[in-house]
Design a protein around this motif. Structure first.
Motif, PDB file in Angstrom:
ATOM      1  N   ALA A 157     -40.135  13.999 -20.378  1.00  0.00           N
ATOM      2  CA  ALA A 157     -39.962  13.198 -19.160  1.00  0.00           C
ATOM      3  C   ALA A 157     -41.246  12.450 -18.818  1.00  0.00           C
ATOM      4  O   ALA A 157     -41.217  11.273 -18.436  1.00  0.00           O
ATOM      5  CB  ALA A 157     -39.552  14.107 -17.994  1.00  0.00           C
ATOM      6  N   GLY A 158     -42.383  13.132 -18.974  1.00  0.00           N
ATOM      7  CA  GLY A 158     -43.669  12.483 -18.724  1.00  0.00           C
ATOM      8  C   GLY A 158     -43.919  11.344 -19.700  1.00  0.00           C
ATOM      9  O   GLY A 158     -44.421  10.274 -19.315  1.00  0.00           O
ATOM     10  N   LEU A 159     -43.580  11.558 -20.978  1.00  0.00           N
ATOM     11  CA  LEU A 159     -43.765  10.525 -21.991  1.00  0.00           C
ATOM     12  C   LEU A 159     -42.886   9.310 -21.693  1.00  0.00           C
ATOM     13  O   LEU A 159     -43.339   8.153 -21.802  1.00  0.00           O
ATOM     14  CB  LEU A 159     -43.440  11.087 -23.369  1.00  0.00           C
ATOM     15  N   ALA A 160     -41.637   9.553 -21.327  1.00  0.00           N
ATOM     16  CA  ALA A 160     -40.734   8.445 -20.999  1.00  0.00           C
ATOM     17  C   ALA A 160     -41.272   7.645 -19.818  1.00  0.00           C
ATOM     18  O   ALA A 160     -41.224   6.403 -19.820  1.00  0.00           O
ATOM     19  CB  ALA A 160     -39.339   8.986 -20.686  1.00  0.00           C
ATOM     20  N   VAL A 171     -39.047   3.258 -13.013  1.00  0.00           N
ATOM     21  CA  VAL A 171     -40.284   4.004 -12.781  1.00  0.00           C
ATOM     22  C   VAL A 171     -40.055   5.064 -11.707  1.00  0.00           C
ATOM     23  O   VAL A 171     -40.445   6.231 -11.862  1.00  0.00           O
ATOM     24  CB  VAL A 171     -41.423   3.049 -12.379  1.00  0.00           C
ATOM     25  N   GLY A 172     -39.403   4.681 -10.613  1.00  0.00           N
ATOM     26  CA  GLY A 172     -39.156   5.632  -9.539  1.00  0.00           C
ATOM     27  C   GLY A 172     -38.222   6.760  -9.957  1.00  0.00           C
ATOM     28  O   GLY A 172     -38.451   7.928  -9.619  1.00  0.00           O
ATOM     29  N   LEU A 173     -37.184   6.425 -10.714  1.00  0.00           N
ATOM     30  CA  LEU A 173     -36.216   7.440 -11.138  1.00  0.00           C
ATOM     31  C   LEU A 173     -36.838   8.415 -12.139  1.00  0.00           C
ATOM     32  O   LEU A 173     -36.608   9.636 -12.058  1.00  0.00           O
ATOM     33  CB  LEU A 173     -34.989   6.761 -11.741  1.00  0.00           C
ATOM     34  N   LEU A 174     -37.631   7.903 -13.073  1.00  0.00           N
ATOM     35  CA  LEU A 174     -38.284   8.794 -14.040  1.00  0.00           C
ATOM     36  C   LEU A 174     -39.334   9.669 -13.364  1.00  0.00           C
ATOM     37  O   LEU A 174     -39.511  10.839 -13.746  1.00  0.00           O
ATOM     38  CB  LEU A 174     -38.914   7.975 -15.161  1.00  0.00           C
ATOM     39  N   SER A 190     -38.999  10.758 -10.382  1.00  0.00           N
ATOM     40  CA  SER A 190     -38.163  11.771  -9.727  1.00  0.00           C
ATOM     41  C   SER A 190     -37.727  12.846 -10.719  1.00  0.00           C
ATOM     42  O   SER A 190     -37.731  14.041 -10.393  1.00  0.00           O
ATOM     43  CB  SER A 190     -36.928  11.101  -9.114  1.00  0.00           C
ATOM     44  N   VAL A 191     -37.332  12.428 -11.927  1.00  0.00           N
ATOM     45  CA  VAL A 191     -36.937  13.394 -12.967  1.00  0.00           C
ATOM     46  C   VAL A 191     -38.093  14.332 -13.276  1.00  0.00           C
ATOM     47  O   VAL A 191     -37.920  15.567 -13.344  1.00  0.00           O
ATOM     48  CB  VAL A 191     -36.494  12.653 -14.242  1.00  0.00           C
ATOM     49  N   LEU A 192     -39.276  13.771 -13.467  1.00  0.00           N
ATOM     50  CA  LEU A 192     -40.442  14.591 -13.801  1.00  0.00           C
ATOM     51  C   LEU A 192     -40.762  15.574 -12.683  1.00  0.00           C
ATOM     52  O   LEU A 192     -41.037  16.759 -12.938  1.00  0.00           O
ATOM     53  CB  LEU A 192     -41.642  13.685 -14.079  1.00  0.00           C
ATOM     54  N   THR A 193     -40.701  15.104 -11.449  1.00  0.00           N
ATOM     55  CA  THR A 193     -41.004  15.977 -10.305  1.00  0.00           C
ATOM     56  C   THR A 193     -39.987  17.097 -10.187  1.00  0.00           C
ATOM     57  O   THR A 193     -40.345  18.268  -9.984  1.00  0.00           O
ATOM     58  CB  THR A 193     -41.034  15.159  -9.005  1.00  0.00           C
ATOM     59  N   ARG A 194     -38.712  16.773 -10.321  1.00  0.00           N
ATOM     60  CA  ARG A 194     -37.661  17.803 -10.251  1.00  0.00           C
ATOM     61  C   ARG A 194     -37.833  18.832 -11.364  1.00  0.00           C
ATOM     62  O   ARG A 194     -37.640  20.036 -11.150  1.00  0.00           O
ATOM     63  CB  ARG A 194     -36.289  17.137 -10.371  1.00  0.00           C
ATOM     64  N   ALA A 195     -38.192  18.353 -12.550  1.00  0.00           N
ATOM     65  CA  ALA A 195     -38.369  19.271 -13.667  1.00  0.00           C
ATOM     66  C   ALA A 195     -39.545  20.213 -13.429  1.00  0.00           C
ATOM     67  O   ALA A 195     -39.470  21.413 -13.705  1.00  0.00           O
ATOM     68  CB  ALA A 195     -38.575  18.484 -14.963  1.00  0.00           C
ATOM     69  N   VAL A 196     -40.624  19.665 -12.905  1.00  0.00           N
ATOM     70  CA  VAL A 196     -41.802  20.498 -12.607  1.00  0.00           C
ATOM     71  C   VAL A 196     -41.474  21.506 -11.516  1.00  0.00           C
ATOM     72  O   VAL A 196     -41.853  22.683 -11.595  1.00  0.00           O
ATOM     73  CB  VAL A 196     -42.991  19.605 -12.193  1.00  0.00           C
TER      74      VAL A 196
END
Length: 320
Positions: A174-177, A284-287, A289-295
């Motif tokens: 997710a971070g890489l994307a 950018v905002g959605l990714l 959000s994905v990274l934050t939710r995953a963390v």
């Protein structure tokens, strides 16, 4: 329970609502900024921060002046809202997650930098480095405030580890994307600030910018697509996270269509060009959000001290 009293949860819910409105305002800021550029209205207001020496330049008002004036007004509203968010997070920091004051203050610093870059953009007569840095800061703000909203919106029980753990490799993906899409957006900003695509289509000059933008689009799209496809490997109960990842993949498809359409239309349709920039900001905002939710699902972010009573506050959070 984990998190705090019902009053603490209500405060957190209200700040999450403010953050969600800020995300919308920031995406709108990117959209208006894109419209200002394609309509060549960046210098429609020759001074800064006022416009023709007035807050509302009624006599000089036309479409170009309105776009530049409204762009500044939206930026001002975002700045005030971030000031309120930072102020409340510092004032009530003992009732809020430990990370919130730092994130809110960082967002406030970024919006101040954004304002300074806006002034330099006008005073330097739309110099390409200033225009690119101006958009880059806006995208950073979209990513940061999107992350802040997600972190506030997740119930404290999830922060404490009630959510299933997400594999570290998926968090890394997710971070890489996010990095690839952000880099692709910056490359597009640099290309746009120099009107490289226009020059390439018109006289064959500056085509290396367009080629680089197209080449980086492939790994960025593959990164987001792989993130969505590998979401099936997430633990049960991760449907929201999977939905966000698939939403990002859908935006990539839309972005590719818009990019191809922009070139086929030879940049003659401003709405398509602006939409291309807006979808980049949404990605950018959605990714982020994905990274934050995953963390958060791995309980890597701090939260207020736990209450040993074990009382369930899920209902209170939902009602807050």
């Amino acid at each position: 329970m984990v998190g705090g009293t019902p009053c603490d949860l209500q405060l957190r819910h209200r700040l999450a609502l403010l953050a969600s409105h800020l995300v919308v305002a920031l995406v709108a800021l990117v959209a208006i900024g894109g419209a200002t550029r394609v309509m060549e209205a960046g210098l429609a207001c020759p001074d800064w921060p006022l416009c023709y020496g007035r807050f509302l330049p009624g006599q000089q008002m036309n479409l170009q002046v309105f776009l530049e004036w409204f762009h500044r007004l939206d930026a001002f509203v975002v700045g005030v809202a971030l000031l309120v968010l930072a102020g409340f997070s510092l004032w009530r920091r003992r009732q809020l997650p430990v990370w919130l004051p730092a994130m809110a203050c960082l967002a406030l610093v970024l919006v101040a930098v954004q304002g300074g870059l806006g002034a330099l953009t006008v005073s330097r007569l739309l110099a390409a480095p200033m225009v690119t840095a101006h958009l880059a800061t806006a995208l950073l703000l979209v990513a940061l405030v999107s992350s802040l909203f997600q972190a506030l919106a997740v119930p404290p029980s999830v922060e404490a580890g009630a959510a299933p753990g997400v594999p570290r490799w998926w968090i890394g993906l997710a971070g890489l994307a996010l990095v690839l899409v952000f880099g692709q957006s910056l490359l597009g900003a640099g290309m746009a600030s120099q009107w490289a695509a226009d020059q390439c289509l018109a006289v064959g000059d500056g085509c290396h910018w367009l080629l680089a933008h197209r080449q980086l689009a492939t790994p960025a799209a593959l990164g987001v697509g792989l993130l969505a496809l590998t979401g099936v490997a997430l633990p049960s109960g991760s449907s929201h996270l999977q939905g966000l990842a698939w939403g990002a993949a859908a935006l990539v498809v839309v972005q590719v269509v818009l990019g191809v359409s922009t070139l086929r239309l030879e940049l003659q349709q401003p709405l398509v060009t602006v939409a291309h920039q807006v979808v980049a900001a949404l990605l950018v905002g959605l990714l982020a959000s994905v990274l934050t939710r995953a963390v958060l699902a791995r309980s890597l972010l701090g939260h207020p001290s736990a209450d040993a009573s074990g009382t369930n506050v899920s209902g209170e959070w939902a009602r807050g």
